[in-house]
Design a protein around this motif. Structure first.
Motif, PDB file in Angstrom:
ATOM      1  N   UNK A 217       0.895  -1.172   0.000  1.00 27.00           N
ATOM      2  CA  UNK A 217       0.000   0.000   0.000  1.00 27.00           C
ATOM      3  C   UNK A 217       0.929   1.216   0.000  1.00 27.00           C
ATOM      4  N   UNK A 218       1.461   1.606  -1.155  1.00 32.00           N
ATOM      5  CA  UNK A 218       2.478   2.668  -1.180  1.00 32.00           C
ATOM      6  C   UNK A 218       1.990   3.967  -0.521  1.00 32.00           C
ATOM      7  N   UNK A 219       2.861   4.563   0.260  1.00 34.13           N
ATOM      8  CA  UNK A 219       2.641   5.854   0.962  1.00 34.13           C
ATOM      9  C   UNK A 219       1.593   5.784   2.076  1.00 34.13           C
ATOM     10  N   UNK A 220       1.088   4.574   2.373  1.00 35.41           N
ATOM     11  CA  UNK A 220       0.092   4.456   3.450  1.00 35.41           C
ATOM     12  C   UNK A 220       0.693   4.961   4.764  1.00 35.41           C
ATOM     13  N   UNK A 221      -0.067   5.759   5.488  1.00 42.20           N
ATOM     14  CA  UNK A 221       0.378   6.247   6.792  1.00 42.20           C
ATOM     15  C   UNK A 221       1.154   7.554   6.723  1.00 42.20           C
ATOM     16  N   UNK A 222       1.511   8.014   5.538  1.00 35.14           N
ATOM     17  CA  UNK A 222       2.218   9.302   5.440  1.00 35.14           C
ATOM     18  C   UNK A 222       1.196  10.437   5.625  1.00 35.14           C
ATOM     19  N   UNK A 223       1.711  11.630   6.005  1.00 38.15           N
ATOM     20  CA  UNK A 223       0.738  12.643   6.434  1.00 38.15           C
ATOM     21  C   UNK A 223       0.311  13.645   5.362  1.00 38.15           C
ATOM     22  N   UNK A 224       0.764  13.463   4.117  1.00 40.82           N
ATOM     23  CA  UNK A 224       0.170  14.270   3.031  1.00 40.82           C
ATOM     24  C   UNK A 224      -0.536  13.301   2.080  1.00 40.82           C
ATOM     25  N   UNK A 225      -1.689  13.680   1.565  1.00 40.89           N
ATOM     26  CA  UNK A 225      -2.486  12.705   0.811  1.00 40.89           C
ATOM     27  C   UNK A 225      -2.038  12.505  -0.640  1.00 40.89           C
ATOM     28  N   UNK A 226      -0.793  12.029  -0.787  1.00 35.90           N
ATOM     29  CA  UNK A 226      -0.303  11.714  -2.131  1.00 35.90           C
ATOM     30  C   UNK A 226      -0.449  10.216  -2.404  1.00 35.90           C
ATOM     31  N   UNK A 227      -0.270   9.856  -3.673  1.00 30.99           N
ATOM     32  CA  UNK A 227      -0.371   8.449  -4.080  1.00 30.99           C
ATOM     33  C   UNK A 227       0.890   8.029  -4.818  1.00 30.99           C
ATOM     34  N   UNK A 228       1.101   6.719  -4.859  1.00 31.51           N
ATOM     35  CA  UNK A 228       2.136   6.144  -5.714  1.00 31.51           C
ATOM     36  C   UNK A 228       1.630   4.777  -6.137  1.00 31.51           C
ATOM     37  N   UNK A 229       1.486   4.564  -7.434  1.00 35.27           N
ATOM     38  CA  UNK A 229       0.933   3.288  -7.891  1.00 35.27           C
ATOM     39  C   UNK A 229       1.909   2.453  -8.716  1.00 35.27           C
ATOM     40  N   UNK A 230       3.066   3.022  -9.069  1.00 35.91           N
ATOM     41  CA  UNK A 230       3.927   2.242  -9.967  1.00 35.91           C
ATOM     42  C   UNK A 230       4.518   1.023  -9.249  1.00 35.91           C
ATOM     43  N   UNK A 231       4.777   1.150  -7.929  1.00 30.66           N
ATOM     44  CA  UNK A 231       5.308   0.021  -7.161  1.00 30.66           C
ATOM     45  C   UNK A 231       4.294  -1.113  -7.047  1.00 30.66           C
ATOM     46  N   UNK A 232       3.029  -0.738  -7.034  1.00 33.92           N
ATOM     47  CA  UNK A 232       1.952  -1.728  -6.943  1.00 33.92           C
ATOM     48  C   UNK A 232       1.914  -2.578  -8.222  1.00 33.92           C
ATOM     49  N   UNK A 233       2.052  -1.899  -9.332  1.00 35.22           N
ATOM     50  CA  UNK A 233       2.082  -2.613 -10.625  1.00 35.22           C
ATOM     51  C   UNK A 233       3.297  -3.543 -10.689  1.00 35.22           C
ATOM     52  N   UNK A 234       4.458  -3.031 -10.209  1.00 32.80           N
ATOM     53  CA  UNK A 234       5.682  -3.852 -10.214  1.00 32.80           C
ATOM     54  C   UNK A 234       5.498  -5.077  -9.301  1.00 32.80           C
ATOM     55  N   UNK A 235       4.813  -4.876  -8.171  1.00 33.15           N
ATOM     56  CA  UNK A 235       4.573  -5.998  -7.246  1.00 33.15           C
ATOM     57  C   UNK A 235       3.705  -7.070  -7.907  1.00 33.15           C
ATOM     58  N   UNK A 236       2.756  -6.645  -8.723  1.00 32.04           N
ATOM     59  CA  UNK A 236       1.915  -7.611  -9.457  1.00 32.04           C
ATOM     60  C   UNK A 236       2.788  -8.408 -10.428  1.00 32.04           C
ATOM     61  N   UNK A 237       3.696  -7.708 -11.104  1.00 31.23           N
ATOM     62  CA  UNK A 237       4.605  -8.395 -12.049  1.00 31.23           C
ATOM     63  C   UNK A 237       5.469  -9.414 -11.320  1.00 31.23           C
ATOM     64  N   UNK A 238       5.941  -9.013 -10.130  1.00 32.52           N
ATOM     65  CA  UNK A 238       6.818  -9.903  -9.355  1.00 32.52           C
ATOM     66  C   UNK A 238       6.076 -11.174  -8.939  1.00 32.52           C
ATOM     67  N   UNK A 239       4.820 -11.024  -8.593  1.00 33.80           N
ATOM     68  CA  UNK A 239       4.018 -12.214  -8.226  1.00 33.80           C
ATOM     69  C   UNK A 239       3.940 -13.173  -9.417  1.00 33.80           C
ATOM     70  N   UNK A 240       3.746 -12.602 -10.599  1.00 31.84           N
ATOM     71  CA  UNK A 240       3.678 -13.444 -11.799  1.00 31.84           C
ATOM     72  C   UNK A 240       5.007 -14.154 -12.044  1.00 31.84           C
ATOM     73  N   UNK A 241       6.104 -13.420 -11.804  1.00 32.08           N
ATOM     74  CA  UNK A 241       7.438 -14.007 -12.051  1.00 32.08           C
ATOM     75  C   UNK A 241       7.790 -15.090 -11.037  1.00 32.08           C
ATOM     76  N   UNK A 242       7.308 -14.943  -9.806  1.00 29.22           N
ATOM     77  CA  UNK A 242       7.754 -15.833  -8.734  1.00 29.22           C
ATOM     78  C   UNK A 242       6.781 -16.989  -8.443  1.00 29.22           C
ATOM     79  N   UNK A 243       5.614 -16.981  -9.095  1.00 27.78           N
ATOM     80  CA  UNK A 243       4.665 -18.077  -8.868  1.00 27.78           C
ATOM     81  C   UNK A 243       4.539 -18.907 -10.150  1.00 27.78           C
TER      82      UNK A 243
END
Ligand code: KG4
Ligand code: ZN
Length: 385
Positions: A217-243
């Motif tokens: 959950x990128x940036x979860x808990x930080x105190x300004x309401x920004x987002x980051x989604x590219x790491x989430x996409x990379x994590x999905x790719x990693x699951x595909x590579x490792x399973x």
């Protein structure tokens, strides 16, 4: 038939809206009665051509193909919508068109058509920031008063704003990399689900378990309401590579849930900021843009609002994704305030929301109004509320 422009409150305001900033060629004609309350306009014509089939073989929107498709379709759609609405150009009070941000080729096509109509029929041109179209979209169909907290999540943007008024937006946070819709599209591409990615992921996620795959959950808990989604996409790719085998439905559900969690976490911070800045404890919270069409995300945001004492609002599904009515509506709001655009207005590929609210921008827009009043017979300042 030329309608009278002499009363202080015209009986109807009729606006043509053109949207061509990405892969939907969309036009709408809306009409608002000068005396209607609440001021919900009637949509008297609406056409949309999705270019999805043309782009699908390439796995994403191809700007050149998009621009050509807009150029081919807009004249046909224009003819169709005029018949549908049963009006002629003299019945239209102004032409609103997306002028920014987006794919420049497509924007130029829509803008030039709008300028052509404006010149030929002596009508005001109103250039609309596409993001403003999304930001005001809840007011197209419902009485949603200012100010409200807005999560604007589309294919190109992911922002949290306070919408104080037309042309008055305060950016609280935004994505530092990919937009939420972009992340949905990339995950769909990785899983070969086809275009458009968001609806495909949502459909498959219905059959999956959102707890199956641990995703960040990128940036979860930080105190300004920004987002980051590219790491989430990379994590999905990693699951595909490792399973060796994966369950696509479970992966889609886990991904969608991760995006939703990010929204919930960031919106809690944003709600606190909204209350601090406006003094409103139980405000209105809106989600708009293509990702707002996602039922799971809408449901989760609704739950958050109930918990926090906010009123949740989302536009009808068809007005979450790109459409002409939201552009016509933003045009209507500007028309009523006498905010117009010059005929040499330049299209822009990038244009953050909020920068046009400056006193200078407003003064320039009013200067255009004054020029129009001089140039167009029977038009006076009384025509603009
Ligand atoms: O607002 P929009 O039509 O165009 C832009 O201004 O970008 O948003 C399109 C984006 C795409 O990324 C699409 O995949 C996403 O919205 N989208 C969805 C859903 N419907 C469209 N994302 C998640 N769930 C959906 N149901
Ligand atoms: Zn959009």
């Amino acid at each position: 038939m030329q309608k009278s422009q002499t009363t202080s409150q015209p009986p109807f305001v009729t606006i043509l809206g053109i949207e061509s900033s990405c892969d939907e060629t969309a036009l709408a004609i809306i009409r608002q009665s000068g005396s209607s309350k609440p001021e919900i306009p009637e949509i008297i014509g609406e056409v949309l051509y999705s270019q999805i089939e043309a782009h699908s073989p390439y796995g994403g929107v191809v700007p050149e193909i998009a621009a050509r498709a807009h150029a081919e379709r807009i004249p046909l759609l224009l003819s169709e919508i005029m018949t549908q609405a049963n009006i002629n150009f003299s019945d239209i009070d102004a032409i609103a068109t997306t002028s920014e941000p987006g794919l420049i080729g497509g924007i130029l096509v829509g803008l030039m058509v709008a300028k052509g109509i404006a010149v030929a029929h002596q009508k005001p041109l109103i250039c609309i920031n596409h993001l403003e179209g999304h930001a005001l979209s809840p007011r197209l169909t419902d009485d949603v008063p200012f100010p409200y907290l807005l999560l604007l999540a589309s294919g190109g943007h992911c922002q949290i704003l306070i919408v104080y008024d037309i042309d008055h937006y305060e950016l609280l946070g935004s994505t530092i990399d990919d937009a939420a819709g972009e992340a949905f599209d990339k995950v769909a591409k990785i899983l070969e689900l086809g275009m458009p990615g968001g609806p495909a992921v949502e459909k498959l996620a219905l059959e999956g378990n959102p707890q199956t795959y641990p995703l960040p959950r990128p940036l979860k808990g930080t105190d300004t309401p920004n987002f980051s989604f590219s790491g989430l996409k990379t994590a999905v790719m990693r699951i595909l590579e490792t399973h060796n085998t994966i369950n696509q439905a479970d992966l889609c559900a886990s991904f969608q849930n991760a995006v939703s969690d990010c929204f919930i976490d960031r919106m809690q911070i944003a709600m606190q900021l909204f209350t601090q800045k406006t003094g409103i404890q139980s405000g209105i919270c809106v989600v708009a843009g293509g990702v707002a069409a996602n039922q799971y995300i809408r449901g989760k945001l609704d739950q958050l609002c109930q918990k926090k004492g906010f009123t949740f609002h989302a536009p009808p599904m068809k007005y979450c994704t790109d459409n002409g009515a939201m552009i016509a509506y933003a045009g209507l709001e500007r028309y009523k305030r006498g905010i117009f655009s010059p005929l040499d207005y330049a299209a822009k590929a990038r244009s953050p929301l909020g920068t046009r609210g400056s006193p200078l921008a407003l003064a320039q827009a009013h200067a255009v109004r004054d020029q129009l009043i001089k140039a167009i017979p029977n038009l006076s300042e009384d025509n603009f509320a």
